[in-house]
Design an enzyme around this catalytic site. Structure first.
Site, mmCIF file in Angstrom:
data_model
loop_
_atom_site.group_PDB
_atom_site.id
_atom_site.type_symbol
_atom_site.label_atom_id
_atom_site.label_comp_id
_atom_site.label_asym_id
_atom_site.label_seq_id
_atom_site.Cartn_x
_atom_site.Cartn_y
_atom_site.Cartn_z
ATOM 1 N N MET A 81 -32.502 62.691 14.746
ATOM 2 C CA MET A 81 -33.107 63.726 13.902
ATOM 3 C C MET A 81 -32.376 65.075 14.011
ATOM 4 O O MET A 81 -31.615 65.296 14.946
ATOM 5 C CB MET A 81 -34.572 63.921 14.315
ATOM 6 C CG MET A 81 -35.416 62.682 14.149
ATOM 7 S SD MET A 81 -37.076 62.850 14.859
ATOM 8 C CE MET A 81 -37.826 64.060 13.792
ATOM 9 N N HIS A 82 -32.678 65.948 13.091
ATOM 10 C CA HIS A 82 -32.387 67.397 13.125
ATOM 11 C C HIS A 82 -30.923 67.810 12.964
ATOM 12 O O HIS A 82 -30.653 69.001 12.759
ATOM 13 C CB HIS A 82 -32.882 68.048 14.436
ATOM 14 C CG HIS A 82 -34.250 67.627 14.892
ATOM 15 N ND1 HIS A 82 -35.378 67.860 14.147
ATOM 16 C CD2 HIS A 82 -34.669 66.997 16.026
ATOM 17 C CE1 HIS A 82 -36.441 67.382 14.806
ATOM 18 N NE2 HIS A 82 -36.039 66.854 15.943
ATOM 19 N N ASP A 239 -35.550 58.753 13.523
ATOM 20 C CA ASP A 239 -35.532 57.640 14.491
ATOM 21 C C ASP A 239 -36.856 57.473 15.219
ATOM 22 O O ASP A 239 -37.257 56.345 15.529
ATOM 23 C CB ASP A 239 -34.344 57.732 15.468
ATOM 24 C CG ASP A 239 -34.304 58.996 16.318
ATOM 25 O OD1 ASP A 239 -35.186 59.858 16.177
ATOM 26 O OD2 ASP A 239 -33.367 59.100 17.127
#
Ligand SMILES: Nc1ncnc2c1ncn2[C@@H]1O[C@H](COP(=O)(O)OP(=O)(O)O)[C@@H](O)[C@H]1O
Ligand SMILES: O=C(CO)[C@@H](O)[C@H](O)COP(=O)(O)O
Length: 497
Positions: A81-82, A239
């Protein structure tokens, strides 16, 4: 028989799973890629490395089976992520991706808090933390204005891979929540957040749901990978959302514990009303109209892989981890805190660093391995304590991720948490969750819950051992005292890096 592929774009490697209509994993392949740390607190990857890894893993997967590519009906993703991937107007990558565990953005998170702290939490349902995408965008805007001026769009890691495979540029909703630029309850980009920080909304790609079909493979990607051009490609998910799906965490009170590069304790939230006062994250689930809360240890599996890489580079993980069995709970008086890249939950602190406390001349390498495993597990207990303080305890936790390969570590989790730990037939929760998104997107199942009933299979349940639970309770009390005692000291040492 028909098949789907789940592509799990992790931080250490990409893992691809070929799953049949009954939920059996018929083949898997994995390709590692490097992580670059050019300065303390920095963590970057080259998106081209992800593409090389994904393509090589798919080629390897196809070579391992007799399955005809035309029988692989769909493909979807789970993504770390991110991570910020900045693209120019032609879709070219403008700089290395700045990852979720990069903590260079402390000034930008302070700026966000000072400007719109309370409103920020109300809209995004999260506190601004270094790992999230908005502070990374602001860092580029402030520190690399020439690059920022060329940016036409930003995407997240798996959205970039999907773009390269289909030619369609979109951002999937569960991952978009982790940008902290989304109105989480309203499921749309927040104009208020973009305006407050001078981010043109035009940088934010159209949003797509996790089970929505975005298209098919480009003829060029089909040719290079060996997949059929008609393979249907679905949005995919963050995820941790995919891990939750692959662990069957699709109802209130269900929870999972994931040991990947990061560590996560997560529970399903039926709506966006849960309020942990920003102590835990709250994001959109990849299951429709649902949410999840979670706490994150920045370096869970990463602490173990750092330790192994540094002190036993030629050993395999399994014997290395198993060597801890020759030690005892408490590792003969050795405690480890896994803050080797800073921490997120419960201490949002980019400058804390890890420590070994209680080093004694009688201790062996096995004690150090055990202390690392225990310290990581205590950091998960910290997250469970936040849930408990908010009235949430769990009857059991499903354990997934690379760490769930180890029976010793699974039993340790049961003992440290005093909670039964469920091991599934595959520890590849995010990859399985990604495959399930494709299976539901294709209409094989009406809902993810129906799909989970078929695909998610329990292998074993680890019960807490009362003697070890009592030992670990005392050790955990020592562990809790290490953070306040080392916070200032380890921050001072950063200057010597
Ligand atoms: N045999 C093993 N036993 C216990 N832990 C393992 C084993 N193999 C790998 N790991 C841990 O799993 C982590 C990788 O997990 P994974 O879920 O693949 O991560 P990611 O999705 O972040 O790439 C490694 O950092 C390592 O610490
Ligand atoms: O930052 C977070 C969640 O907020 C991490 O959990 C990343 O999503 C990376 O996950 P892994 O590579 O450890 O699976």
């Amino acid at each position: 028989m028909k098949y789907v592929i789940g592509v799990d774009l992790g931080t250490s490697a990409v893992k691809v799973l070929l799953v049949d209509q009954k939920g059996a994993v018929v083949a898997q392949a994995s390709q590692p890629y490097p992580l670059s740390q050019p300065k303390p607190g920095y963590s970057e990857q080259d998106p081209e490395d992800w593409m090389r890894g994904v393509t090589a893993a798919i080629q390897e997967l196809l070579a391992k089976t007799d399955v005809a590519p035309t029988d692989i009906e769909g493909l979807s993703y789970s993504g770390q992520m991110h991570g910020l991937v900045l693209l120019d107007a032609q879709g070219n990558v403008l700089r290395p991706a700045i990852l979720w565990n990069d903590t260079r953005t402390t000034a930008q998170t302070a700026e966000i808090t000072a400007k719109i702290g309370a409103q920020f939490l109300a809209i995004t349902r999260n506190r601004p933390l270094e790992g999230f995408t908005l502070p990374k965008l602001l860092w580029v805007k402030e520190n690399e204005p020439v690059i920022f001026a060329q940016a036409a769009a930003f995407v997240l890691p798996k959205d970039y891979v999907r773009y390269r495979m289909t030619g369609q540029l979109e951002m999937e909703l569960s991952d978009a929540a982790g940008t902290v630029m989304l109105d989480v309850a309203g499921k749309k980009w927040s104009q208020a957040i973009c305006d407050a920080f001078g981010i043109p909304v035009s940088l934010c790609p159209p949003l797509v749901e996790a089970t929505a079909q975005v298209g098919t493979l480009t003829p060029a990607y089909a040719a290079v990978s060996g997949l059929a051009p008609a393979t249907a490609v679905f949005g995919g998910g963050a995820d941790n959302a995919c891990g939750a799906i692959g662990a069957g965490v699709l109802q209130p009170q269900q929870a999972m514990c994931s040991i990947g590069t990061s560590g996560v304790v997560l529970t399903y939230e039926p709506d966006a009303t849960a309020d942990y006062h920003g102590q835990l994250h709250l994001f959109n689930h990849a299951a429709p109209n649902a949410f999840y809360s979670m706490g994150v240890t920045l370096a869970a599996g990463y602490s173990l892989s750092w330790f192994k890489h540094t002190f036993a580079p030629d050993e395999d993980f399994t014997p290395f981890v198993n060597s801890a069995a020759t030690s005892i709970p408490g590792a003969h008086g050795l405690l480890f805190t896994p803050y080797i890249v800073g921490e997120r939950t419960p201490y949002a602190d980019a400058t804390i660093r890890g420590s070994f406390i209680g080093v004694d001349s009688k201790q062996t390498r096995a004690d150090f391995v055990r202390a690392v495993l225990e310290g990581i597990t205590f950091s998960f207990r910290d997250i469970l304590e936040i849930y408990a303080a908010n009235g949430k305890t769990f009857k059991q936790l499903v354990s997934i991720g690379g760490g769930a390969k180890s029976p010793l570590w699974l039993q340790m989790q049961a003992d440290v948490f005093n909670t039964p730990i469920v091991r599934l037939t595959s520890e590849q929760g995010p990859g399985l969750g990604a495959a399930m998104l494709a299976a539901v997107g294709l209409g094989w199942f009406a809902t993810l819950q129906d799909c989970a009933a078929q695909f998610v299979q329990v292998k074993q349940v680890y019960q807490p051992d009362p003697a070890a639970v009592a030992q670990y309770q005392k050790l955990y009390e020592c562990y809790r005292d290490v953070y306040p005692a080392t916070k200032d000291l380890t921050a001072r040492l950063i200057d010597f890096q």
